[in-house]
Design a protein around this motif. Structure first.
Motif, PDB file in Angstrom:
ATOM      1  N   PHE A 117     -11.226  -3.535 -16.824  1.00 31.51           N
ATOM      2  CA  PHE A 117     -12.471  -3.881 -16.455  1.00 31.51           C
ATOM      3  C   PHE A 117     -12.469  -5.018 -15.512  1.00 31.51           C
ATOM      4  O   PHE A 117     -13.106  -4.974 -14.081  1.00 31.51           O
ATOM      5  CB  PHE A 117     -13.352  -4.200 -17.450  1.00 31.51           C
ATOM      6  N   GLN A 118     -11.521  -5.964 -15.805  1.00 30.97           N
ATOM      7  CA  GLN A 118     -11.327  -7.049 -14.590  1.00 30.97           C
ATOM      8  C   GLN A 118     -10.675  -6.577 -13.324  1.00 30.97           C
ATOM      9  O   GLN A 118     -11.091  -6.997 -12.278  1.00 30.97           O
ATOM     10  CB  GLN A 118     -10.243  -8.346 -15.319  1.00 30.97           C
ATOM     11  N   ALA A 119      -9.827  -5.572 -13.583  1.00 37.02           N
ATOM     12  CA  ALA A 119      -9.251  -5.076 -12.420  1.00 37.02           C
ATOM     13  C   ALA A 119     -10.343  -4.103 -11.524  1.00 37.02           C
ATOM     14  O   ALA A 119     -10.433  -4.365 -10.165  1.00 37.02           O
ATOM     15  CB  ALA A 119      -8.133  -4.091 -12.496  1.00 37.02           C
ATOM     16  N   LEU A 120     -11.121  -3.676 -12.088  1.00 32.51           N
ATOM     17  CA  LEU A 120     -11.999  -2.845 -11.443  1.00 32.51           C
ATOM     18  C   LEU A 120     -13.285  -3.676 -10.832  1.00 32.51           C
ATOM     19  O   LEU A 120     -13.838  -3.527  -9.858  1.00 32.51           O
ATOM     20  CB  LEU A 120     -13.000  -1.858 -12.334  1.00 32.51           C
ATOM     21  N   LEU A 121     -13.544  -4.716 -11.302  1.00 33.11           N
ATOM     22  CA  LEU A 121     -14.231  -5.860 -10.728  1.00 33.11           C
ATOM     23  C   LEU A 121     -13.727  -6.389  -9.570  1.00 33.11           C
ATOM     24  O   LEU A 121     -14.437  -6.809  -8.573  1.00 33.11           O
ATOM     25  CB  LEU A 121     -14.597  -7.068 -11.734  1.00 33.11           C
TER      26      LEU A 121
ATOM     27  N   ASP B   1     -20.705  -0.933  -6.329  1.00 35.24           N
ATOM     28  CA  ASP B   1     -22.120  -0.194  -6.822  1.00 35.24           C
ATOM     29  C   ASP B   1     -21.969  -0.344  -8.366  1.00 35.24           C
ATOM     30  O   ASP B   1     -23.102   0.164  -8.908  1.00 35.24           O
ATOM     31  CB  ASP B   1     -22.314   0.956  -6.039  1.00 35.24           C
ATOM     32  N   ARG B   2     -20.940  -0.244  -9.002  1.00 29.68           N
ATOM     33  CA  ARG B   2     -20.862  -0.275 -10.357  1.00 29.68           C
ATOM     34  C   ARG B   2     -20.612  -1.697 -11.188  1.00 29.68           C
ATOM     35  O   ARG B   2     -20.492  -1.728 -12.165  1.00 29.68           O
ATOM     36  CB  ARG B   2     -19.799   0.621 -10.914  1.00 29.68           C
ATOM     37  N   HIS B   3     -20.723  -2.381 -10.383  1.00 32.13           N
ATOM     38  CA  HIS B   3     -20.395  -4.133 -10.892  1.00 32.13           C
ATOM     39  C   HIS B   3     -21.166  -4.442 -12.016  1.00 32.13           C
ATOM     40  O   HIS B   3     -20.572  -5.073 -12.880  1.00 32.13           O
ATOM     41  CB  HIS B   3     -20.201  -4.972  -9.816  1.00 32.13           C
ATOM     42  N   ASP B   4     -22.420  -4.242 -11.977  1.00 36.81           N
ATOM     43  CA  ASP B   4     -23.071  -4.535 -13.219  1.00 36.81           C
ATOM     44  C   ASP B   4     -22.918  -3.904 -14.421  1.00 36.81           C
ATOM     45  O   ASP B   4     -22.783  -4.522 -15.600  1.00 36.81           O
ATOM     46  CB  ASP B   4     -24.656  -4.317 -12.821  1.00 36.81           C
ATOM     47  N   GLU B   5     -22.527  -2.511 -14.313  1.00 39.34           N
ATOM     48  CA  GLU B   5     -22.186  -1.795 -15.419  1.00 39.34           C
ATOM     49  C   GLU B   5     -20.815  -2.206 -15.940  1.00 39.34           C
ATOM     50  O   GLU B   5     -20.605  -2.457 -17.226  1.00 39.34           O
ATOM     51  CB  GLU B   5     -22.187  -0.384 -15.161  1.00 39.34           C
ATOM     52  N   ILE B   6     -19.791  -2.491 -15.016  1.00 40.82           N
ATOM     53  CA  ILE B   6     -18.478  -2.843 -15.519  1.00 40.82           C
ATOM     54  C   ILE B   6     -18.533  -4.416 -16.038  1.00 40.82           C
ATOM     55  O   ILE B   6     -17.963  -4.603 -17.111  1.00 40.82           O
ATOM     56  CB  ILE B   6     -17.467  -3.071 -14.216  1.00 40.82           C
TER      57      ILE B   6
END
Length: 60
Positions: free
Chosen positions: A26-30, A37-42
């Motif tokens: 999840f840190q990598a995805l952020l 567009d998905r940062h809040d969900e992540i």
């Protein structure tokens, strides 16, 4: 620390490892601009995993 037969890892170690892997993912995805567009969900998923890991460590 109790060990499970044959695997060499306790349930705590397995669950802790899984939570840590999810946190890293999840840190990598952020940090990936392609997922803005998905940062809040992540962030929510990351927070949930961190809470699960803390809870697991507190129950130990």
């Amino acid at each position: 620390m109790a060990r499970e037969g044959g695997s060499g890892r306790s349930d705590f170690e397995k669950r802790s490892w899984a939570h840590n892997q999810n946190i890293l993912r999840f840190q990598a995805l952020l940090h990936n601009a392609a997922h803005r567009d998905r940062h809040d969900e992540i962030r929510k998923l990351l927070h949930d995993e961190e809470e699960k890991l803390r809870s697991l460590e507190n129950d130990r």
